[in-house]
Motif scaffolding. Structure first.
Motif, PDB file in Angstrom:
ATOM      1  N   SER A   1       0.836  -1.200   0.000  1.00  0.00           N
ATOM      2  CA  SER A   1       0.000   0.000   0.000  1.00  0.00           C
ATOM      3  C   SER A   1       0.870   1.249   0.000  1.00  0.00           C
ATOM      4  O   SER A   1       1.813   1.357   0.787  1.00  0.00           O
ATOM      5  CB  SER A   1      -0.917   0.015   1.226  1.00  0.00           C
ATOM      6  N   ASP A   2       0.551   2.188  -0.879  1.00  0.00           N
ATOM      7  CA  ASP A   2       1.270   3.452  -0.916  1.00  0.00           C
ATOM      8  C   ASP A   2       0.805   4.351   0.225  1.00  0.00           C
ATOM      9  O   ASP A   2      -0.283   4.171   0.768  1.00  0.00           O
ATOM     10  CB  ASP A   2       1.035   4.161  -2.252  1.00  0.00           C
ATOM     11  N   ASP A   3       1.627   5.338   0.525  1.00  0.00           N
ATOM     12  CA  ASP A   3       1.297   6.250   1.623  1.00  0.00           C
ATOM     13  C   ASP A   3      -0.007   7.002   1.368  1.00  0.00           C
ATOM     14  O   ASP A   3      -0.750   7.305   2.301  1.00  0.00           O
ATOM     15  CB  ASP A   3       2.431   7.264   1.826  1.00  0.00           C
ATOM     16  N   GLY A   4      -0.301   7.295   0.105  1.00  0.00           N
ATOM     17  CA  GLY A   4      -1.506   8.059  -0.197  1.00  0.00           C
ATOM     18  C   GLY A   4      -2.764   7.227  -0.314  1.00  0.00           C
ATOM     19  O   GLY A   4      -3.853   7.761  -0.536  1.00  0.00           O
ATOM     20  N   GLU A   5      -2.641   5.906  -0.176  1.00  0.00           N
ATOM     21  CA  GLU A   5      -3.797   5.014  -0.317  1.00  0.00           C
ATOM     22  C   GLU A   5      -4.224   4.537   1.060  1.00  0.00           C
ATOM     23  O   GLU A   5      -3.615   3.642   1.643  1.00  0.00           O
ATOM     24  CB  GLU A   5      -3.449   3.827  -1.211  1.00  0.00           C
ATOM     25  N   SER A   6      -5.284   5.124   1.568  1.00  0.00           N
ATOM     26  CA  SER A   6      -5.694   4.823   2.940  1.00  0.00           C
ATOM     27  C   SER A   6      -6.579   3.578   3.025  1.00  0.00           C
ATOM     28  O   SER A   6      -6.462   2.786   3.965  1.00  0.00           O
ATOM     29  CB  SER A   6      -6.437   6.022   3.544  1.00  0.00           C
ATOM     30  N   THR A   7      -7.469   3.387   2.047  1.00  0.00           N
ATOM     31  CA  THR A   7      -8.430   2.284   2.135  1.00  0.00           C
ATOM     32  C   THR A   7      -7.771   0.912   2.207  1.00  0.00           C
ATOM     33  O   THR A   7      -8.124   0.104   3.079  1.00  0.00           O
ATOM     34  CB  THR A   7      -9.425   2.342   0.967  1.00  0.00           C
ATOM     35  N   PRO A   8      -6.809   0.578   1.310  1.00  0.00           N
ATOM     36  CA  PRO A   8      -6.175  -0.748   1.421  1.00  0.00           C
ATOM     37  C   PRO A   8      -5.522  -0.978   2.779  1.00  0.00           C
ATOM     38  O   PRO A   8      -5.608  -2.072   3.335  1.00  0.00           O
ATOM     39  CB  PRO A   8      -5.136  -0.732   0.299  1.00  0.00           C
ATOM     40  N   LYS A   9      -4.886   0.059   3.327  1.00  0.00           N
ATOM     41  CA  LYS A   9      -4.227  -0.096   4.628  1.00  0.00           C
ATOM     42  C   LYS A   9      -5.257  -0.301   5.735  1.00  0.00           C
ATOM     43  O   LYS A   9      -5.048  -1.106   6.651  1.00  0.00           O
ATOM     44  CB  LYS A   9      -3.369   1.128   4.934  1.00  0.00           C
ATOM     45  N   VAL A  10      -6.370   0.416   5.640  1.00  0.00           N
ATOM     46  CA  VAL A  10      -7.435   0.253   6.639  1.00  0.00           C
ATOM     47  C   VAL A  10      -7.973  -1.166   6.617  1.00  0.00           C
ATOM     48  O   VAL A  10      -8.174  -1.800   7.665  1.00  0.00           O
ATOM     49  CB  VAL A  10      -8.575   1.265   6.376  1.00  0.00           C
ATOM     50  N   LEU A  11      -8.208  -1.693   5.426  1.00  0.00           N
ATOM     51  CA  LEU A  11      -8.713  -3.058   5.312  1.00  0.00           C
ATOM     52  C   LEU A  11      -7.698  -4.067   5.837  1.00  0.00           C
ATOM     53  O   LEU A  11      -8.058  -5.034   6.514  1.00  0.00           O
ATOM     54  CB  LEU A  11      -9.053  -3.370   3.852  1.00  0.00           C
ATOM     55  N   ALA A  12      -6.434  -3.846   5.511  1.00  0.00           N
ATOM     56  CA  ALA A  12      -5.393  -4.746   6.004  1.00  0.00           C
ATOM     57  C   ALA A  12      -5.344  -4.724   7.525  1.00  0.00           C
ATOM     58  O   ALA A  12      -5.183  -5.769   8.175  1.00  0.00           O
ATOM     59  CB  ALA A  12      -4.041  -4.356   5.412  1.00  0.00           C
ATOM     60  N   ASP A  13      -5.486  -3.538   8.107  1.00  0.00           N
ATOM     61  CA  ASP A  13      -5.506  -3.430   9.579  1.00  0.00           C
ATOM     62  C   ASP A  13      -6.698  -4.180  10.170  1.00  0.00           C
ATOM     63  O   ASP A  13      -6.579  -4.846  11.206  1.00  0.00           O
ATOM     64  CB  ASP A  13      -5.579  -1.956   9.997  1.00  0.00           C
ATOM     65  N   LEU A  14      -7.859  -4.068   9.509  1.00  0.00           N
ATOM     66  CA  LEU A  14      -9.057  -4.750  10.003  1.00  0.00           C
ATOM     67  C   LEU A  14      -8.865  -6.260   9.993  1.00  0.00           C
ATOM     68  O   LEU A  14      -9.122  -6.936  11.002  1.00  0.00           O
ATOM     69  CB  LEU A  14     -10.263  -4.375   9.144  1.00  0.00           C
ATOM     70  N   TYR A  15      -8.408  -6.803   8.873  1.00  0.00           N
ATOM     71  CA  TYR A  15      -8.278  -8.257   8.754  1.00  0.00           C
ATOM     72  C   TYR A  15      -7.177  -8.795   9.668  1.00  0.00           C
ATOM     73  O   TYR A  15      -7.299  -9.881  10.236  1.00  0.00           O
ATOM     74  CB  TYR A  15      -8.002  -8.652   7.305  1.00  0.00           C
ATOM     75  N   SER A  16      -6.106  -8.013   9.818  1.00  0.00           N
ATOM     76  CA  SER A  16      -5.052  -8.405  10.750  1.00  0.00           C
ATOM     77  C   SER A  16      -5.583  -8.403  12.180  1.00  0.00           C
ATOM     78  O   SER A  16      -5.279  -9.296  12.977  1.00  0.00           O
ATOM     79  CB  SER A  16      -3.868  -7.444  10.614  1.00  0.00           C
TER      80      SER A  16
END
Length: 441
Positions: A285-300
């Protein structure tokens, strides 16, 4: 739009014969087999990545349907036009058109054995056509309709005889490489081999698909199949094999696959894989892409709920903003919260010694309480995250009279108060399962 119209005109004319004469030709005068060649060309172009040709595909299907319905019976004196009608029916065409052609076929141009089998298949009665298709296929396998007939034959036996279906798909791929036929055969072969547990074959088919057809509009179905394959058989797969398939994808697609993998793994209790996939998605995930990181945090975070540090995991999940989540992921977040609350809640005992404050009552742990049965509360909650485990969670004691149940508990050394707590927890976990209904994919 201009580019699409230009492509449409170019393809249409190229297939029917280049030049002004082809442009001026009336569609009613074009032989059906020539129109089918155009359809095949366009469909192959679509699965190879040019999605702008999809409009042309829809146009051709409509045009061919009109041409077949209005064709004079003499048109089918040419066997190529008979084959064209059959290919049209097996390529997503209107099945009612085939019915009309059969009724008008007074000269016997159409093989009734084949048309009867196709009619049964196209009307949803594929299992009734299995025997006839098996008898007909050897005769037609090297004909113009052979590759399409192989797909139909495979689909008719895919549940009953997956090994036989696979031989049909392999034949279709062999005689029609680089086409929509091969794309469909590869995709469905992954499904068959994954369901049957033929993991080595599954990975071979997945590798071939990833090399050739990631530009297909059906590649999303492939991604779902590959994710399910990886999650269901994670312990049997080599990580380098998974990475090899993903290596053919660009970064956004890899990240999407990892997110899907993390989600399904978290739901089905494959916590190690969920954590691994979520971590890789975060890395992509790039720094400017918040949604993929949010989803990754949720699933983790979901994968961490059954761990020893439930409170920390729950804090991390609670910090995820709802507006960044889809309705289904918000349901997952709510389910995780409910599970964590049940894991952390202190059971209310019916009788507590006066010298022990209520706040010090703890859940039994291995080696300290005779009621421990090898399954921790965290693990029980983890199983509740898997909707497929619901049927296994029905307490056997529910069918035992209350007095007899208490006697059995006393003999087994089980604390009735703790049993009441577990039963109450299960009822709440049933409500959680309702939130997750349909979340298996």
């Amino acid at each position: 739009m201009f580019r699409r119209l230009l492509l449409t005109g170019t393809v249409f004319c190229a297939a029917f014969g280049a030049g002004a004469s082809a442009r001026a030709e009336n569609p009613d005068d074009i032989a059906p087999y020539k129109m089918i060649r155009s359809l095949q060309y366009v469909q192959d172009t679509v699965v190879l990545g040019d999605h702008s040709a999809m409009e042309m595909q829809r146009f051709l299907l409509t045009t061919i349907d009109d041409r077949l319905r209005t064709a004079e019976p003499s048109v089918f004196d040419d066997p190529r036009n008979v084959d064209a009608a059959l290919v049209y029916a097996m390529s997503g065409g209107n099945p009612e058109t085939l019915e009309l052609l059969i009724k008008k076929d007074v000269d016997g141009h159409f093989d009734s054995r084949l048309t009867d089998a196709l009619r049964a298949y196209l009307s949803g009665r594929g299992t009734q056509s299995v025997k006839s298709l098996a008898e007909i296929f050897p005769e037609y396998k090297r004909s113009r309709v052979g590759p399409y007939l192989a797909l139909v034959s495979a689909n008719s036996v895919i549940r009953k005889d997956p090994a036989l279906a696979l031989t049909y798909f392999d034949w279709a791929r062999l005689v029609a490489p680089g086409t929509i036929v091969e794309e469909a055969a590869l995709r469905r072969s992954i499904f068959i081999t994954s369901e049957a547990g033929w993991i080595d074959k599954s990975m071979v088919y997945a590798n071939r698909y990833a090399r050739r057809y990631l530009g297909s509009p059906y590649a999303s179905q492939f991604a779902d199949l590959f994710v399910k394959l990886a999650v269901d058989h994670f312990d049997e797969l080599k990580e380098e094999d998974i990475l090899e398939v993903l290596s053919f994808m660009d970064v956004p697609r890899q990240r999407e696959v990892y997110l899907r993998m993390a989600r399904l793994a978290a739901i089905t209790g494959k916590n190690k894989l969920a954590t691994l996939a979520a971590t890789r998605a975060q890395m992509l995930s790039d720094d400017g892409e918040s949604t993929p990181k949010v989803l990754a945090d949720l699933y983790s975070g979901l994968a961490s709920v059954p761990s020893g540090d439930v409170a920390s995991a729950m804090e991390a999940i609670a910090a995820i903003p709802d507006d960044k989540l889809s309705p289904k992921d918000r349901a997952l977040k709510a389910a995780a919260k409910a599970v964590a609350e049940e894991v952390l809640r202190v059971p209310e005992t019916a009788a507590v010694e006066e010298s022990v404050p209520q706040t010090q009552t703890a859940l039994p742990v291995e080696g300290e309480d005779p009621s421990y049965d090898g399954l921790s509360e965290a693990e029980t909650a983890d199983r509740a995250m898997d909707p497929r485990a619901g049927a296994e969670e029905t307490p056997v004691a529910a069918a035992v009279p209350e007095t007899e149940k208490k006697e059995q508990q006393e003999k087994a050394g089980i604390d009735p108060a703790f049993d009441t707590f577990v039963s109450s927890g299960r009822s709440k976990l049933d409500a959680i399962d309702a939130l997750l209904k349909g979340e298996g994919s």
